[in-house]
Design a protein around this motif. Structure first.
Motif, mmCIF file in Angstrom:
data_model
loop_
_atom_site.group_PDB
_atom_site.id
_atom_site.type_symbol
_atom_site.label_atom_id
_atom_site.label_comp_id
_atom_site.label_asym_id
_atom_site.label_seq_id
_atom_site.Cartn_x
_atom_site.Cartn_y
_atom_site.Cartn_z
ATOM 1 N N VAL A 256 -25.684 -10.629 17.919
ATOM 2 C CA VAL A 256 -24.478 -9.968 18.423
ATOM 3 C C VAL A 256 -23.521 -9.583 17.308
ATOM 4 N N HIS A 257 -23.379 -10.441 16.295
ATOM 5 C CA HIS A 257 -22.357 -10.222 15.267
ATOM 6 C C HIS A 257 -22.926 -9.853 13.898
ATOM 7 N N CYS A 258 -24.253 -9.785 13.766
ATOM 8 C CA CYS A 258 -24.870 -9.472 12.468
ATOM 9 C C CYS A 258 -24.338 -10.414 11.382
ATOM 10 N N PHE A 259 -24.215 -11.678 11.738
ATOM 11 C CA PHE A 259 -23.702 -12.708 10.836
ATOM 12 C C PHE A 259 -24.687 -13.862 10.845
ATOM 13 N N LYS A 260 -25.075 -14.334 9.664
ATOM 14 C CA LYS A 260 -26.044 -15.423 9.568
ATOM 15 C C LYS A 260 -25.335 -16.726 9.191
ATOM 16 N N PRO A 261 -25.139 -17.625 10.167
ATOM 17 C CA PRO A 261 -24.508 -18.915 9.859
ATOM 18 C C PRO A 261 -25.450 -19.781 9.029
ATOM 19 N N THR A 262 -24.878 -20.523 8.108
ATOM 20 C CA THR A 262 -25.670 -21.452 7.304
ATOM 21 C C THR A 262 -25.046 -22.837 7.228
ATOM 22 N N ARG A 263 -23.813 -22.980 7.673
ATOM 23 C CA ARG A 263 -23.105 -24.246 7.518
ATOM 24 C C ARG A 263 -22.303 -24.596 8.764
ATOM 25 N N MET A 264 -22.081 -25.889 8.929
ATOM 26 C CA MET A 264 -21.319 -26.365 10.075
ATOM 27 C C MET A 264 -20.284 -27.386 9.615
ATOM 28 N N GLU A 265 -19.119 -27.339 10.222
ATOM 29 C CA GLU A 265 -18.036 -28.270 9.915
ATOM 30 C C GLU A 265 -17.698 -29.055 11.174
ATOM 31 N N ARG A 266 -17.547 -30.330 11.062
ATOM 32 C CA ARG A 266 -17.126 -31.253 12.127
ATOM 33 C C ARG A 266 -18.275 -31.631 13.061
ATOM 34 N N TYR A 267 -18.532 -32.907 13.127
ATOM 35 C CA TYR A 267 -19.514 -33.435 14.081
ATOM 36 C C TYR A 267 -18.761 -34.443 14.934
ATOM 37 N N ILE A 268 -18.105 -33.932 15.958
ATOM 38 C CA ILE A 268 -17.223 -34.781 16.760
ATOM 39 C C ILE A 268 -17.546 -34.636 18.244
ATOM 40 N N VAL A 269 -17.406 -35.749 18.954
ATOM 41 C CA VAL A 269 -17.393 -35.738 20.414
ATOM 42 C C VAL A 269 -15.933 -35.866 20.816
ATOM 43 N N SER A 270 -15.426 -34.858 21.524
ATOM 44 C CA SER A 270 -14.015 -34.809 21.869
ATOM 45 C C SER A 270 -13.806 -35.110 23.339
ATOM 46 N N CYS A 271 -12.637 -35.652 23.633
ATOM 47 C CA CYS A 271 -12.304 -35.991 25.018
ATOM 48 C C CYS A 271 -10.903 -35.500 25.355
ATOM 49 N N TYR A 272 -10.832 -34.602 26.324
ATOM 50 C CA TYR A 272 -9.565 -34.202 26.932
ATOM 51 C C TYR A 272 -9.458 -34.983 28.240
ATOM 52 N N ALA A 273 -8.562 -35.950 28.296
ATOM 53 C CA ALA A 273 -8.483 -36.853 29.442
ATOM 54 C C ALA A 273 -7.262 -36.561 30.302
ATOM 55 N N ALA A 274 -7.464 -36.603 31.619
ATOM 56 C CA ALA A 274 -6.351 -36.363 32.536
ATOM 57 C C ALA A 274 -5.247 -37.392 32.341
ATOM 58 N N GLU A 275 -5.632 -38.655 32.073
ATOM 59 C CA GLU A 275 -4.620 -39.703 31.909
ATOM 60 C C GLU A 275 -3.752 -39.489 30.678
ATOM 61 N N ASP A 276 -4.236 -38.688 29.735
ATOM 62 C CA ASP A 276 -3.458 -38.370 28.533
ATOM 63 C C ASP A 276 -2.817 -36.985 28.606
ATOM 64 N N GLY A 277 -3.024 -36.283 29.723
ATOM 65 C CA GLY A 277 -2.539 -34.894 29.800
ATOM 66 C C GLY A 277 -3.269 -34.004 28.822
ATOM 67 N N GLY A 278 -4.574 -34.221 28.652
ATOM 68 C CA GLY A 278 -5.355 -33.502 27.652
ATOM 69 C C GLY A 278 -5.236 -31.994 27.758
ATOM 70 N N HIS A 279 -4.924 -31.334 26.639
ATOM 71 C CA HIS A 279 -4.788 -29.876 26.595
ATOM 72 C C HIS A 279 -4.644 -29.450 25.139
ATOM 73 N N PHE A 280 -4.683 -28.149 24.899
ATOM 74 C CA PHE A 280 -4.418 -27.586 23.573
ATOM 75 C C PHE A 280 -3.806 -26.208 23.794
ATOM 76 N N ARG A 281 -2.555 -26.053 23.395
ATOM 77 C CA ARG A 281 -1.860 -24.772 23.592
ATOM 78 C C ARG A 281 -2.482 -23.675 22.723
ATOM 79 N N ALA A 282 -2.123 -22.437 23.035
ATOM 80 C CA ALA A 282 -2.726 -21.276 22.372
ATOM 81 C C ALA A 282 -2.590 -21.368 20.853
ATOM 82 N N HIS A 283 -3.707 -21.114 20.167
ATOM 83 C CA HIS A 283 -3.748 -21.234 18.712
ATOM 84 C C HIS A 283 -4.944 -20.449 18.175
ATOM 85 N N ARG A 284 -4.985 -20.299 16.872
ATOM 86 C CA ARG A 284 -6.140 -19.744 16.164
ATOM 87 C C ARG A 284 -6.646 -20.806 15.201
#
Length: 384
Positions: A256-284
């Motif tokens: 789709v993008h004619c881009f060849k990925p070769t590397r990856m950053e971050r190996y995380i399991v993330s949790c957005y929890a209702a009890e914590d009000g999990g969210h992330f406001r608009a960002h880049r």
């Protein structure tokens, strides 16, 4: 025309042009990032000063006669003042929702949009051009209205705004965000295994990166982001993750993008929890020196037993995305995106960034701009 006048060059924006992005002092905060205002129609009014009749009448039209137009959902108004007296004397004020002002005393914004010549001296308003600019939700110029001697521009702008289509139809029809939806990246058993690791070890507060005094530093603000992350330490499991991404995500990015990925950053399991009000406001995801190398963000849901927590892309309408367990949403790190508040349950996700060897060189070169708590990076030959 004398030489001094000839040298006063104004930028000439036209309909269809992308609006310049900037950061400037404002009534909301001292370092307002303008591009985060995308996702609704934006009206910029270069009134310059509210000390004269023209400026006062313009603000009166916005704040009183046409106040209902500006609700932040459909339309947001930003006035641009070049006069410090507007602050001292309270002539221009923030009225939420919908009405804010930039304090452009150094002329930075006015020069970008052509309200001042590029060589104007700070504090001078002698060469100010007054006009309105209407931007669409992707922050592209939709209309320009110069001020008129009889003030009729105020009613013309208001009439134009009343006829704007709904935000979701700003392009003439509903536009899908330029994202890839890729199902079956992780199998069900693999998803359960990753969730189990999080539940066994727990997660740590996840911040976000900001540029402070030229350094990229982690910042924590629950009103902006609430999430916890578990970092995968098992290198065997890291390789299993890499293999699935290489086999199932990379080919789609290349197609789709004619881009060849070769590397990856971050190996995380993330949790957005209702009890914590999990969210992330608009960002880049690539707006600091320490994150400038990021090319694509990957959001792989690991479960479906939650409400809210969907990814949206405000520049392209209000539609949100909830991939099925094991499915990925892949998008450019330059896109404005948000995660809605989780209202029930917990959303578990695997959230890496993808880039290539050239971006790895950028990442290493930017080590000098990393603040305390951000690890340095070396672009080794081994790729993911």
């Amino acid at each position: 025309m004398n030489v001094a006048t000839a040298q006063q060059l104004y930028r000439a924006l036209e309909v269809g042009d992308p609006a310049p992005w900037f950061r400037q002092n404002s009534t909301s905060n001292s370092d307002y990032v303008f591009d985060t205002a995308a996702g609704r129609y934006v009206v910029l009014c270069f009134y310059g000063t509210a000390s004269d009749e023209v400026g006062r009448s313009t603000l009166d039209a916005v704040q009183n006669r046409h106040r209902p137009l500006f609700d932040d959902e459909h339309i947001a108004f930003f006035g641009i003042s070049c006069d410090p007296g507007d602050v001292r004397e309270g002539r221009a004020r923030e009225i939420l929702p919908g009405i804010r002002h930039f304090w452009d005393f150094n002329g930075r914004v006015s020069k970008l949009f052509g309200a001042m010549p590029h060589n104007a001296v700070e504090g001078s308003s002698m060469s100010l051009r007054r006009f309105w600019v209407v931007l669409n939700p992707t922050l592209r110029v939709r209309a320009i209205f110069p001020f008129k001697p009889d003030g009729s521009d105020r009613e013309e702008v208001a009439a134009y705004l009343r006829e704007l289509p709904p935000v979701r139809l700003f392009g003439g029809f509903e536009i899908q965000a330029p994202v890839l939806i890729i199902p079956d990246v992780f199998e069900p058993g693999f998803c359960r295994h990753l969730i189990g690791l999080y539940e066994e070890h727990g997660g740590e507060e996840s911040g976000y990166m900001r540029e402070v005094n030229g350094k990229t530093v982690p910042t924590y603000d629950h009103s902006r982001k609430s999430r916890k992350d578990y970092t995968i330490a098992d290198q065997g499991l890291v390789r299993q993750v890499q293999e699935r991404v290489i086999r199932r995500i990379n080919p789609e990015i290349q197609k789709v993008h004619c881009f060849k990925p070769t590397r990856m950053e971050r190996y995380i399991v993330s949790c957005y929890a209702a009890e914590d009000g999990g969210h992330f406001r608009a960002h880049r995801d690539n707006t600091t020196k320490g994150t400038a190398h990021r090319r694509f963000a990957v959001s792989i849901n690991l479960n479906s037993e939650f409400e809210g927590g969907e990814v949206s892309f405000p520049e392209y309408g209000p539609r949100s995305y909830k991939a099925p367990p094991g499915g990925a949403v892949v998008f450019s790190c330059s896109l404005l995106h948000a995660v809605s508040k989780v209202t029930a349950g917990r959303r578990y996700a695997f959230l890496p960034f993808i880039y290539d060897d050239e971006a790895a060189k950028i990442r290493e070169a930017n080590n000098a701009h990393l603040g305390e708590g951000v690890g340095a990076y070396k672009a080794e030959a081994v790729s993911a």
